[in-house]
Scaffold this active site. Structure first.
Site, PDB file in Angstrom:
ATOM      1  N   THR A  85       1.105  39.295  11.720  1.00  0.00           N
ATOM      2  CA  THR A  85       0.113  40.062  10.849  1.00  0.00           C
ATOM      3  C   THR A  85      -0.022  41.595  11.261  1.00  0.00           C
ATOM      4  O   THR A  85      -1.034  41.849  11.568  1.00  0.00           O
ATOM      5  CB  THR A  85      -1.366  39.366  10.816  1.00  0.00           C
ATOM      6  OG1 THR A  85      -1.733  39.239  12.131  1.00  0.00           O
ATOM      7  CG2 THR A  85      -1.289  37.931  10.336  1.00  0.00           C
ATOM      8  N   PHE A 149      -5.332  32.834  22.020  1.00  0.00           N
ATOM      9  CA  PHE A 149      -6.132  33.797  22.904  1.00  0.00           C
ATOM     10  C   PHE A 149      -4.881  34.294  24.089  1.00  0.00           C
ATOM     11  O   PHE A 149      -5.139  34.729  25.267  1.00  0.00           O
ATOM     12  CB  PHE A 149      -7.306  33.402  23.535  1.00  0.00           C
ATOM     13  CG  PHE A 149      -8.483  33.200  22.548  1.00  0.00           C
ATOM     14  CD1 PHE A 149      -9.070  34.339  22.152  1.00  0.00           C
ATOM     15  CD2 PHE A 149      -8.758  31.966  22.050  1.00  0.00           C
ATOM     16  CE1 PHE A 149     -10.054  34.225  21.053  1.00  0.00           C
ATOM     17  CE2 PHE A 149      -9.641  31.774  21.032  1.00  0.00           C
ATOM     18  CZ  PHE A 149     -10.169  32.845  20.454  1.00  0.00           C
ATOM     19  N   LYS A 208     -11.682  35.578  17.512  1.00  0.00           N
ATOM     20  CA  LYS A 208     -10.334  36.244  17.943  1.00  0.00           C
ATOM     21  C   LYS A 208     -10.521  37.681  17.886  1.00  0.00           C
ATOM     22  O   LYS A 208     -10.215  38.472  19.094  1.00  0.00           O
ATOM     23  CB  LYS A 208      -9.286  35.699  17.094  1.00  0.00           C
ATOM     24  CG  LYS A 208      -8.060  36.424  17.173  1.00  0.00           C
ATOM     25  CD  LYS A 208      -7.339  36.232  18.621  1.00  0.00           C
ATOM     26  CE  LYS A 208      -6.181  37.365  18.699  1.00  0.00           C
ATOM     27  NZ  LYS A 208      -5.434  36.855  19.830  1.00  0.00           N
ATOM     28  N   LEU A 254     -11.157  46.633  33.816  1.00  0.00           N
ATOM     29  CA  LEU A 254     -11.683  47.849  34.104  1.00  0.00           C
ATOM     30  C   LEU A 254     -10.782  48.882  34.884  1.00  0.00           C
ATOM     31  O   LEU A 254     -11.375  49.410  35.579  1.00  0.00           O
ATOM     32  CB  LEU A 254     -13.060  47.739  34.761  1.00  0.00           C
ATOM     33  CG  LEU A 254     -14.286  47.233  33.989  1.00  0.00           C
ATOM     34  CD1 LEU A 254     -15.503  47.109  34.709  1.00  0.00           C
ATOM     35  CD2 LEU A 254     -14.528  48.224  32.941  1.00  0.00           C
ATOM     36  N   ALA A 256      -8.754  51.787  34.801  1.00  0.00           N
ATOM     37  CA  ALA A 256      -8.524  52.958  34.046  1.00  0.00           C
ATOM     38  C   ALA A 256      -6.974  53.343  34.138  1.00  0.00           C
ATOM     39  O   ALA A 256      -6.095  52.869  35.026  1.00  0.00           O
ATOM     40  CB  ALA A 256      -8.969  54.158  34.442  1.00  0.00           C
ATOM     41  N   CYS A 264      -1.184  43.611  19.673  1.00  0.00           N
ATOM     42  CA  CYS A 264      -2.261  43.069  19.411  1.00  0.00           C
ATOM     43  C   CYS A 264      -3.672  44.001  19.400  1.00  0.00           C
ATOM     44  O   CYS A 264      -4.073  44.229  18.497  1.00  0.00           O
ATOM     45  CB  CYS A 264      -2.609  41.800  20.394  1.00  0.00           C
ATOM     46  SG  CYS A 264      -1.374  40.790  20.194  1.00  0.00           S
TER      47      CYS A 264
HETATM   48  C1  UGA Z   1      -4.202  40.564  24.301  1.00  0.00           C
HETATM   49  C2  UGA Z   1      -5.358  39.820  24.664  1.00  0.00           C
HETATM   50  O1  UGA Z   1      -5.820  39.924  26.056  1.00  0.00           O
HETATM   51  C3  UGA Z   1      -4.998  38.085  24.329  1.00  0.00           C
HETATM   52  O2  UGA Z   1      -6.350  37.465  24.814  1.00  0.00           O
HETATM   53  C4  UGA Z   1      -4.873  37.965  22.903  1.00  0.00           C
HETATM   54  O3  UGA Z   1      -4.488  36.794  22.730  1.00  0.00           O
HETATM   55  C5  UGA Z   1      -3.687  38.799  22.644  1.00  0.00           C
HETATM   56  O4  UGA Z   1      -3.996  40.369  22.899  1.00  0.00           O
HETATM   57  C6  UGA Z   1      -3.078  38.688  21.000  1.00  0.00           C
HETATM   58  O5  UGA Z   1      -4.194  39.016  20.295  1.00  0.00           O
HETATM   59  O6  UGA Z   1      -2.308  38.108  21.023  1.00  0.00           O
HETATM   60  P1  UGA Z   1      -1.832  41.225  25.342  1.00  0.00           P
HETATM   61  O7  UGA Z   1      -1.803  41.993  24.266  1.00  0.00           O
HETATM   62  O8  UGA Z   1      -0.687  40.048  25.817  1.00  0.00           O
HETATM   63  O9  UGA Z   1      -3.048  40.290  25.309  1.00  0.00           O
HETATM   64  O10 UGA Z   1      -2.283  41.977  26.539  1.00  0.00           O
HETATM   65  P2  UGA Z   1      -3.454  42.225  27.432  1.00  0.00           P
HETATM   66  O11 UGA Z   1      -3.317  41.586  29.075  1.00  0.00           O
HETATM   67  O12 UGA Z   1      -4.756  42.247  26.843  1.00  0.00           O
HETATM   68  O13 UGA Z   1      -3.289  43.765  27.675  1.00  0.00           O
HETATM   69  C7  UGA Z   1      -3.274  44.715  26.636  1.00  0.00           C
HETATM   70  C8  UGA Z   1      -2.947  46.299  27.060  1.00  0.00           C
HETATM   71  O14 UGA Z   1      -4.188  46.774  28.057  1.00  0.00           O
HETATM   72  C9  UGA Z   1      -2.008  46.367  28.284  1.00  0.00           C
HETATM   73  O15 UGA Z   1      -0.986  47.649  27.697  1.00  0.00           O
HETATM   74  C10 UGA Z   1      -2.430  46.606  29.343  1.00  0.00           C
HETATM   75  O16 UGA Z   1      -1.760  47.658  30.224  1.00  0.00           O
HETATM   76  C11 UGA Z   1      -3.943  47.391  29.072  1.00  0.00           C
HETATM   77  N1  UGA Z   1      -4.833  47.293  30.279  1.00  0.00           N
HETATM   78  C12 UGA Z   1      -5.389  45.911  30.440  1.00  0.00           C
HETATM   79  C13 UGA Z   1      -5.620  48.271  30.620  1.00  0.00           C
HETATM   80  O17 UGA Z   1      -5.198  49.461  30.293  1.00  0.00           O
HETATM   81  N2  UGA Z   1      -6.534  48.122  31.483  1.00  0.00           N
HETATM   82  C14 UGA Z   1      -6.883  46.896  32.057  1.00  0.00           C
HETATM   83  O18 UGA Z   1      -7.860  46.784  32.784  1.00  0.00           O
HETATM   84  C15 UGA Z   1      -6.451  45.763  31.489  1.00  0.00           C
END
Ligand code: UGA
Length: 437
Positions: A85, A149, A208, A254, A256, A264
């Site tokens: 989507t 998730f 979600k 958290l 930075a 997503c």
């Molecule tokens: C995210 C959600 O965490 C999942 O729970 C969800 O199912 C998924 O989207 C989805 O909707 O399908 P994802 O996109 O795989 O998962 O990645 P994340 O681990 O959430 O990281 C997202 C972004 O945030 C990355 O670019 C990561 O580097 C960044 N991030 C994460 C930060 O900049 N700081 C943080 O402290 C954590």
């Protein structure tokens, strides 16, 4: 159980093989013939730890098959919708074309008593509309909404042992039947005591997007603190520790840095805002626009920092970019902050050389103007500045003395605050993190 999964991208392919791993008989269907033939040959068309192993095991056991023919769903009792989507090209809203097409294709093959289970991330209200369509076109078929998730990089673990499972069930007597099906599908996790939240469609859909909105808000919050920390010479990593020890806040998400990307978080907060505006309650989530703006600004701030460290002279300066995927352990470059930084620096005239363990082929197709290498030493060779943008282990474990011996100027921007800055400074580097004094 006999299960079908419609849509075999990141979400659907992982879901299909994980369901097979749990002992179900699974058929995966997708319109992309190349993807289907790869999966049937045991090759995973994207990088995700563990998927290749459980795919080959499932194929060998005859528990999973993939097809471009929707008729292959015949005989399955539960049909998961796992199509994409994405954000619409000229709007912030989600594009539901693939969901509508998948349901339209599925309908002729459904039998009374079947359960269709939505996993795709959709605007609230979608499930109710699909349920109305199903009841008009194939009476006796039930719909449940069961948001996913999983995180890329740990998708298999997150599918087999999730933190929680949400069942958005139909109203009335069908709820019990649908719940029994879902309990069978997720029997292992349910038996292991995984919390199951049973609710209606709209709460399941909202849970979600609310989860992703909360995670995005946490990241932009700490990035806003990073900006303040820089002005007053504080250290945002210590600040995150200090507030994160409070159990009500928590230290996770958290970190930075250059901000969030991927397929997503960015599109989900935009689609959520667009849907809230459609519903006449846009004000309630207007803060998500600030979350988005802070996130976009982080990328610009990293670019500005590199330019400043080079004394404002970026033209024809060689810049090594460490990382291209939006996060480590993934080859996904959708809305990747790393790639954005690389492209912006290239646009300013820098001679950009990017290295990544998995994402190069995707990045090359999208941005052929960049130079790529799979070799860290080649990327560092002669660099005037180095930017760590995706915290792959191979970069976080770099030996700063070795790295210093390769570059022209030992300047590093640690856009994920993941390096031991003392060690890098001791090795002669000019080290700059995000929000660190
Ligand atoms: C995210 C959600 O965490 C999942 O729970 C969800 O199912 C998924 O989207 C989805 O909707 O399908 P994802 O996109 O795989 O998962 O990645 P994340 O681990 O959430 O990281 C997202 C972004 O945030 C990355 O670019 C990561 O580097 C960044 N991030 C994460 C930060 O900049 N700081 C943080 O402290 C954590």
């Amino acid at each position: 159980m006999k299960i079908s999964v419609i849509g075999c991208g990141y979400l659907g392919a992982v879901h299909a093989v994980a369901m097979a791993e749990l002992g179900h008989q699974v058929v995966g269907v997708d319109v992309d013939a190349h993807r289907i033939s790869e999966l049937n040959s045991g090759r995973v068309p994207f990088y995700e730890p563990q998927v290749a192993q459980i795919l080959s095991l499932a194929l060998a056991r005859g528990r999973v098959a993939f097809s471009t023919d929707i008729a292959a769903v015949a005989g399955s009792r539960v049909h998961f919708l796992a199509v994409g989507t994405p954000q619409r090209p000229n709007s912030q809203a989600a594009d539901l074309a693939a969901v509508d097409a998948a349901v339209g294709a599925l309908i002729p093959h459904l039998r009374p008593g079947d359960l269709v289970v939505g996993k795709s991330t959709v605007p609230v209200g979608t499930a109710a509309a699909l349920a109305a369509r199903l009841s008009a076109e194939c009476p006796g078929v039930m719909l449940a909404w069961n948001p996913e998730f999983l995180k890329e990089g740990s998708a298999v673990k997150d599918t087999i042992s999730p933190d929680r499972i949400v069942y958005g069930l139909p109203p009335g007597g069908d709820a019990e039947v649908a719940r029994a099906y879902l309990d069978d599908v997720y029997a292992r996790a349910v038996d292991d005591g995984t919390p199951v939240v049973v609710t209606d469609y709209q709460t399941a859909e909202l849970s979600k997007v609310a989860a992703n909105a909360f995670l995005a808000t946490k990241i932009s919050f700490i990035n806003a603190m990073a900006e303040i920390a820089e002005v007053v010479d504080a250290d945002v990593t210590k600040l995150a520790d200090a507030i994160g020890h409070d159990g009500r806040i928590g230290r996770k998400f958290l970190n930075a840095g250059v901000g969030f990307g991927g397929g997503c978080l960015p599109k989900d907060i935009r689609a959520f805002t667009a849907r809230a505006e459609e519903l006449g309650c846009g004000e309630s989530v207007s803060f998500l626009k600030a979350v988005d703006a802070i996130n976009v600004r982080q990328r610009q701030r990293v670019v500005d920092l590199v330019v400043a460290l080079l004394g404002g002279e970026i033209y024809q300066k060689r810049v090594a970019i460490l990382g291209l995927s939006f996060k480590p352990d993934s080859d996904d470059i959708r809305d990747s902050p790393a790639l954005d930084v690389a492209v912006q620096l290239k646009g300013l005239g820098a001679d950009v050389v990017a290295v990544d363990p998995q994402a190069i082929s995707h990045a090359m197709r999208k941005h052929p103007q960049l130079t790529f290498t799979e070799n860290v030493a080649t990327a560092l060779d002669g660099a005037h500045a180095t930017v760590l943008v995706t915290e792959w282990k191979t970069f976080t474990e770099l030996d700063p003395t070795w790295a210093a011996s390769l570059v022209r100027r030992p300047i590093i921007v640690d856009a994920r605050n993941c390096l031991d800055r003392q060690a890098w400074r001791s090795a002669g580097w000019v080290y700059r993190g995000i929000g660190r004094n």
